[in-house]
Design a protein around this motif. Structure first.
Motif, PDB file in Angstrom:
ATOM      1  N   GLU A   1       0.879  -1.213  -0.112  1.00 38.33           N
ATOM      2  CA  GLU A   1       0.142   0.110   0.024  1.00 38.33           C
ATOM      3  C   GLU A   1       0.721   1.250   0.025  1.00 38.33           C
ATOM      4  O   GLU A   1       1.843   1.438   0.804  1.00 38.33           O
ATOM      5  N   LYS A   2       0.647   2.258  -1.019  1.00 37.92           N
ATOM      6  CA  LYS A   2       1.190   3.382  -0.726  1.00 37.92           C
ATOM      7  C   LYS A   2       0.698   4.481   0.169  1.00 37.92           C
ATOM      8  O   LYS A   2      -0.555   4.343   0.345  1.00 37.92           O
ATOM      9  N   LEU A   3       1.495   5.123   0.820  1.00 41.82           N
ATOM     10  CA  LEU A   3       1.046   6.031   1.986  1.00 41.82           C
ATOM     11  C   LEU A   3       0.819   7.410   1.199  1.00 41.82           C
ATOM     12  O   LEU A   3       1.693   7.942   0.301  1.00 41.82           O
ATOM     13  N   ASP A   4      -0.227   8.155   1.374  1.00 39.56           N
ATOM     14  CA  ASP A   4      -0.463   9.380   1.010  1.00 39.56           C
ATOM     15  C   ASP A   4       0.411  10.401   1.812  1.00 39.56           C
ATOM     16  O   ASP A   4       1.057  10.113   2.699  1.00 39.56           O
ATOM     17  N   ASP A   5       0.472  11.667   1.378  1.00 40.58           N
ATOM     18  CA  ASP A   5       1.364  12.675   2.142  1.00 40.58           C
ATOM     19  C   ASP A   5       1.026  12.832   3.468  1.00 40.58           C
ATOM     20  O   ASP A   5       1.921  13.152   4.506  1.00 40.58           O
ATOM     21  N   PHE A   6      -0.344  12.919   3.704  1.00 42.90           N
ATOM     22  CA  PHE A   6      -0.635  13.060   5.250  1.00 42.90           C
ATOM     23  C   PHE A   6      -0.350  11.919   5.973  1.00 42.90           C
ATOM     24  O   PHE A   6       0.206  12.339   7.146  1.00 42.90           O
ATOM     25  N   LYS A   7      -0.249  10.767   5.462  1.00 45.82           N
ATOM     26  CA  LYS A   7       0.048   9.732   6.382  1.00 45.82           C
ATOM     27  C   LYS A   7       1.707   9.584   6.504  1.00 45.82           C
ATOM     28  O   LYS A   7       2.107   9.051   7.618  1.00 45.82           O
ATOM     29  N   LYS A   8       2.222   9.944   5.479  1.00 48.17           N
ATOM     30  CA  LYS A   8       3.712  10.201   5.697  1.00 48.17           C
ATOM     31  C   LYS A   8       4.078  11.259   6.720  1.00 48.17           C
ATOM     32  O   LYS A   8       5.038  11.124   7.374  1.00 48.17           O
ATOM     33  N   ASP A   9       3.437  12.142   6.628  1.00 49.38           N
ATOM     34  CA  ASP A   9       3.702  13.303   7.569  1.00 49.38           C
ATOM     35  C   ASP A   9       3.472  12.841   8.825  1.00 49.38           C
ATOM     36  O   ASP A   9       4.345  13.175   9.707  1.00 49.38           O
ATOM     37  N   GLN A  10       2.442  12.009   9.222  1.00 44.06           N
ATOM     38  CA  GLN A  10       2.272  11.517  10.565  1.00 44.06           C
ATOM     39  C   GLN A  10       3.439  10.521  11.033  1.00 44.06           C
ATOM     40  O   GLN A  10       3.628  10.695  12.091  1.00 44.06           O
ATOM     41  N   LEU A  11       3.783   9.623   9.964  1.00 46.72           N
ATOM     42  CA  LEU A  11       4.690   8.912  10.238  1.00 46.72           C
ATOM     43  C   LEU A  11       5.911   9.508  10.704  1.00 46.72           C
ATOM     44  O   LEU A  11       6.597   9.082  11.664  1.00 46.72           O
ATOM     45  N   LYS A  12       6.444  10.391  10.017  1.00 50.30           N
ATOM     46  CA  LYS A  12       7.614  11.177  10.220  1.00 50.30           C
ATOM     47  C   LYS A  12       7.694  12.054  11.534  1.00 50.30           C
ATOM     48  O   LYS A  12       8.546  11.910  12.053  1.00 50.30           O
ATOM     49  N   GLU A  13       6.529  12.296  12.024  1.00 53.90           N
ATOM     50  CA  GLU A  13       6.312  13.160  13.259  1.00 53.90           C
ATOM     51  C   GLU A  13       6.545  12.254  14.420  1.00 53.90           C
ATOM     52  O   GLU A  13       7.061  12.301  15.513  1.00 53.90           O
ATOM     53  N   VAL A  14       5.912  10.844  14.316  1.00 55.81           N
ATOM     54  CA  VAL A  14       6.301   9.790  15.174  1.00 55.81           C
ATOM     55  C   VAL A  14       7.617   9.592  15.422  1.00 55.81           C
ATOM     56  O   VAL A  14       8.287   9.524  16.441  1.00 55.81           O
ATOM     57  N   VAL A  15       8.381   9.346  14.195  1.00 52.60           N
ATOM     58  CA  VAL A  15       9.969   9.101  14.175  1.00 52.60           C
ATOM     59  C   VAL A  15      10.589  10.308  14.560  1.00 52.60           C
ATOM     60  O   VAL A  15      11.507  10.023  15.502  1.00 52.60           O
ATOM     61  N   ASN A  16      10.262  11.642  14.343  1.00 51.88           N
ATOM     62  CA  ASN A  16      10.714  12.795  15.010  1.00 51.88           C
ATOM     63  C   ASN A  16      10.753  12.755  16.298  1.00 51.88           C
ATOM     64  O   ASN A  16      11.727  13.284  16.988  1.00 51.88           O
ATOM     65  N   ILE A  17       9.543  12.481  16.950  1.00 52.38           N
ATOM     66  CA  ILE A  17       9.480  12.289  18.577  1.00 52.38           C
ATOM     67  C   ILE A  17      10.269  11.584  19.099  1.00 52.38           C
ATOM     68  O   ILE A  17      11.324  11.704  19.993  1.00 52.38           O
TER      69      ILE A  17
END
Length: 71
Positions: free
Chosen positions: A2-18
């Motif tokens: 499944e491809k992630l849309d930009d919103f889901k990628k941003d959410q994942l990036k924020e979790v990793v950033n934390i």
């Protein structure tokens, strides 16, 4: 896959950033010095394709894999 849309990628990036922020704070306390880490980049792909997409000739790369299952 499944491809992630930009919103889901941003959410994942924020979790990793934390997580990276918490890790840099822990390392800073452990070593008694400032630790700087940049905002992580997120690449979602099959494990077979990752290395050819992220590694160039002289790069030093640290990577983490995370298998996510479910809906």
């Amino acid at each position: 896959m499944e491809k992630l849309d930009d919103f889901k990628k941003d959410q994942l990036k924020e979790v990793v950033n934390i997580g990276v922020g918490n890790a840099s704070t822990a390392l800073s306390h452990m070593f008694g010095t400032t630790v700087e880490m940049g905002v992580p980049d997120i690449l979602v792909d099959s494990i077979e394709n990752i290395s050819e997409k992220i590694i160039e000739d002289d790069d030093v790369v640290a990577a983490n894999t995370l298998k996510i299952v479910g809906d």
